[in-house]
Design a protein around this motif. Structure first.
Motif, PDB file in Angstrom:
ATOM      1  N   VAL A   1       0.826  -1.218   0.000  1.00 31.24           N
ATOM      2  CA  VAL A   1       0.000   0.000   0.000  1.00 31.24           C
ATOM      3  C   VAL A   1       0.860   1.268   0.000  1.00 31.24           C
TER       4      VAL A   1
ATOM      5  N   ARG B   1       0.355   3.049  -3.176  1.00 32.33           N
ATOM      6  CA  ARG B   1      -0.909   3.793  -3.288  1.00 32.33           C
ATOM      7  C   ARG B   1      -0.773   5.160  -2.622  1.00 32.33           C
TER       8      ARG B   1
ATOM      9  N   TYR C   1      -3.785  -1.069  -7.012  1.00 32.70           N
ATOM     10  CA  TYR C   1      -4.023   0.004  -6.050  1.00 32.70           C
ATOM     11  C   TYR C   1      -4.208   1.386  -6.661  1.00 32.70           C
TER      12      TYR C   1
ATOM     13  N   GLU D   1     -10.133   0.932  -3.483  1.00 30.81           N
ATOM     14  CA  GLU D   1      -8.797   1.525  -3.567  1.00 30.81           C
ATOM     15  C   GLU D   1      -8.863   3.039  -3.758  1.00 30.81           C
TER      16      GLU D   1
END
Ligand code: ADP
Length: 633
Positions: free
Chosen positions: A31, A34, A199, A247
């Motif tokens: 993550v 992201r 993501y 997301e």
């Protein structure tokens, strides 16, 4: 360290966050990408917005984009953007402190166990610092748009960071991640591409990376855009998958948990706009103090502002999302927003669409849902209410136009079903026995005190359900609503209750009142300084006395809440009601000695206070009188 480098310490909260991130065994550490891509996209949005009026900012580098650069030899992954960039001071403040108020308090309140739960840190919004999930050293080089200076920020997340002068060709930011040994997979083209697709596919700016391509026998490297690079909200509703929504929401809110629900809508006609609004699953820790809205305003796909308070009322500050208007001018400012009629239209849409979503959730009841790969029964509206119910109450108070719809969404504890469940007002009304004309409620500091409040004794005997209100704002909500479905709200602790009674009961009551008249007058005289009136009541069955306010007066609790909030509220005298059928009252009538009578009257008054959760007016005097009574004096 070069001679011009400066060393800075991280703010204490940042150190806490960093130590959590560095030591976490979070299984979804990808993550980080992201979060960093989302920051890069925001930086490009901001530049694009400024360039509307400062065209020269784009000069020399017009193609706005994010680039991912892999350097296998150096073991680094770079996230590069040609967005707005950061100045020397911005690097220090943005990447060295956490601006959100209350973050320190939150960090201190977390237990060691909770600190291991990285989703909790996610909710806290680690953003940039998630780089340290995969890197042991991070180097940020940035040049602010319109400036000639570039600066490098560098840290190993060990309490401090360094800032030094740097070289950079154009505006924008490079985030260089010196990957940990166990995170080298992000140097591989395929795994990186997968992560971007998973993501960050919704990101509206192109994300480009260099890929290897076979051209005959020749191995070629070329730039490729790996995302769709089309704003998620502009795609047809049916084409956006749940995963993409999740997301997108996470990047928008920095929440690490998926949203509870969302609504995606398009309005066409006189006004045109697209909206995408999300309800979080959990309330952020600073929800109550936070006044910012979580909805971004775009005009024709151009980002305009982050917390557009003009289009989202304060009581909907938990909603996250995007509004993209076709009608507002691109150079819209807060001042224009405040005056423009389109703003009112948009705000109405935001309120209306959110309420519709909430109504759908409330109607949905319990459903089966996939939670971490397991099927679980969930009631999304109950979850929502537990986290954000209070905000809807604020809405009742502040948004008269939405009152009717909001009233149906309210939930209260109730005496129905033993006091464990919560009820909506429509269900309460549906259960009302014939003859009951009002919706009864009682307010107290907590559920136990509300349930055992003397004020509701007779109501319970008559089989009337009573709403148990424990939130400080509840009584104001009820005052604002006045009625629901033509049934007025009646406080069990205000005015006269007017319960149905037979002719015989009525006569008996009048007779008792006549008999007690002298006692009431004496008690009133003895308590003159404290109460407005002493009278008999049919509100009570088991308790000897209680205190009530005038029908339209403020309750004692409302007074106290206001006083605690710093308002200067004069103490109003209330009415002491005596239960004519209680043996204590009969005894009181038999006391001839005036001093003793006054002590008893004062004790009755004080215990009426205690029963509603207040302190006796003079605790020392109360103790003395009680001790005297126990000693048989
Ligand atoms: P948040 O994004 O929630 O504010 P972050 O820790 O992710 O928190 O980032 C802190 C701040 O640093 C951002 O608000 C932004 O001002 C700045 N920032 C981060 N990355 C960039 C970037 N690539 N370009 C410009 N500014 C950035």
């Amino acid at each position: 360290m070069s001679s011009t480098a400066e060393k800075h310490s991280f703010q204490a909260e940042v150190n806490e966050v960093l130590s959590l991130v560095v030591n976490s065994l979070y299984s979804h550490r990808e993550v980080f990408l992201r979060e960093l891509i989302s920051n890069a996209a925001d930086a490009i949005d901001q530049l694009n917005f400024r360039a509307l009026t400062e065209h020269e900012l784009l000069q020399g580098d017009r193609e706005l984009r994010i680039e991912l650069l892999r350097d296998e030899a150096a073991g680094t992954l770079t996230i590069r953007d040609n967005g707005v960039g950061m100045t020397h001071d911005e690097l220090i403040s943005h990447l060295g402190t956490i601006a959100r108020s209350g973050s320190k308090k939150l960090m201190q309140s977390l237990t060691a166990e909770q600190k291991k739960d990285v989703t909790l840190i996610g909710q806290f919004g680690v953003g940039f610092y998630s780089a340290f999930l995969v890197a042991d050293r991070v180097t940020v080089t940035s040049k602010k748009a319109g400036s000639d200076e570039a600066w490098t920020w560098e840290s190993q997340a060990k309490g401090d960071f360094e800032v030094r002068p740097a070289e950079r060709a154009g505006r924008g930011t490079d985030i260089v991640l010196h990957l940990k040994d166990d995170a080298k997979e992000y140097l591989q083209e395929w795994s990186l591409r997968d992560v971007v697709r998973k993501y960050s596919d919704y990101v509206r700016w192109p994300i480009r990376m260099q890929v290897e391509r076979k051209d005959g026998d020749e191995q070629k490297t070329e730039w490729q855009t790996v995302n769709q690079a089309r704003a998620l909200w502009t795609r047809p509703k049916g084409e956006v998958t749940d995963e993409q929504h999740e997301e997108f929401y996470k990047s928008l809110s920095h929440d690490w948990q998926p949203p509870l629900a969302w609504t995606h809508f398009k309005v066409e006609g006189t006004h045109e706009l697209t909206g995408l609004l999300y309800l979080p699953e959990k309330a952020p820790f600073d929800l109550v103090e936070r006044k910012k809205s979580g909805v971004k305003l775009f005009v024709k796909r151009v980002f305009i502002m982050d917390d557009a308070q003009e289009i989202v009322p304060e009581w909907l500050r938990f909603v996250r999302g995007v509004i993209d208007s076709e009608d507002l001018p691109l150079n819209v400012s807060r001042e224009i927003l405040q005056k423009d009629a389109t703003t009112r239209f948009i705000k109405k849409q935001v309120i209306g669409r959110t309420l519709t979503l909430l109504e759908e959730l409330a109607a949905e009841g319990e459903i089966e849902r996939d939670v971490d790969g397991e099927k679980q029964k969930v009631d999304r509206y109950r979850t929502f209410w537990g986290e954000f119910g209070r905000m809807l109450k604020e809405g009742v108070y502040h948004e008269p136009e939405a009152r009717e719809r909001l009233a149906k969404l309210l939930r209260f504890s109730t005496t129905h079903g033993g006091g464990a469940a919560q009820t909506g007002l429509a269900d309460y009304v549906a259960r009302m026995p014939e003859g009951q004309k009002s919706i009864y409620y009682v307010a107290a500091d907590n559920l136990a005190a509300a349930k055992s409040s003397p004020h509701i004794e007779a109501l319970a005997k008559h089989g009337h359900e009573v709403l148990l209100m424990t939130d400080a704002i509840d009584e104001w909500v009820v005052d604002a609503l006045r009625e629901f479905d033509d049934k007025p709200f009646v406080s069990a602790a205000k005015g006269a209750l007017e319960l149905p009674e037979s002719e015989e009961e009525k006569q008996q009551k009048e007779q008792r009142e006549q008999e007690l008249k002298p006692v009431l007058e004496r008690a009133q005289h003895a308590l003159e300084a404290l109460v407005k009136q002493v009278r008999t009541t049919d509100r009570l069955t088991d308790s000897p006395a209680c205190l009530v306010s005038d029908e339209h007066g403020m309750s004692a609790r409302q007074e106290r809440v206001l006083r605690e909030a710093g308002h200067d509220v004069p103490q109003q005298k209330r009415i002491l009601e005596l239960n004519a059928t209680h043996p204590v009252v009969a005894k009181l009538a038999g006391i001839e000695d005036e001093a003793r009578f006054a002590d008893w009257a004062a004790l009755l008054y004080d215990q009426a206070l205690l029963a509603e959760g207040s302190l006796p007016s003079d605790p020392a005097a109360f103790s003395r009188r009680l001790a005297n009574l126990m000693a048989g004096n």
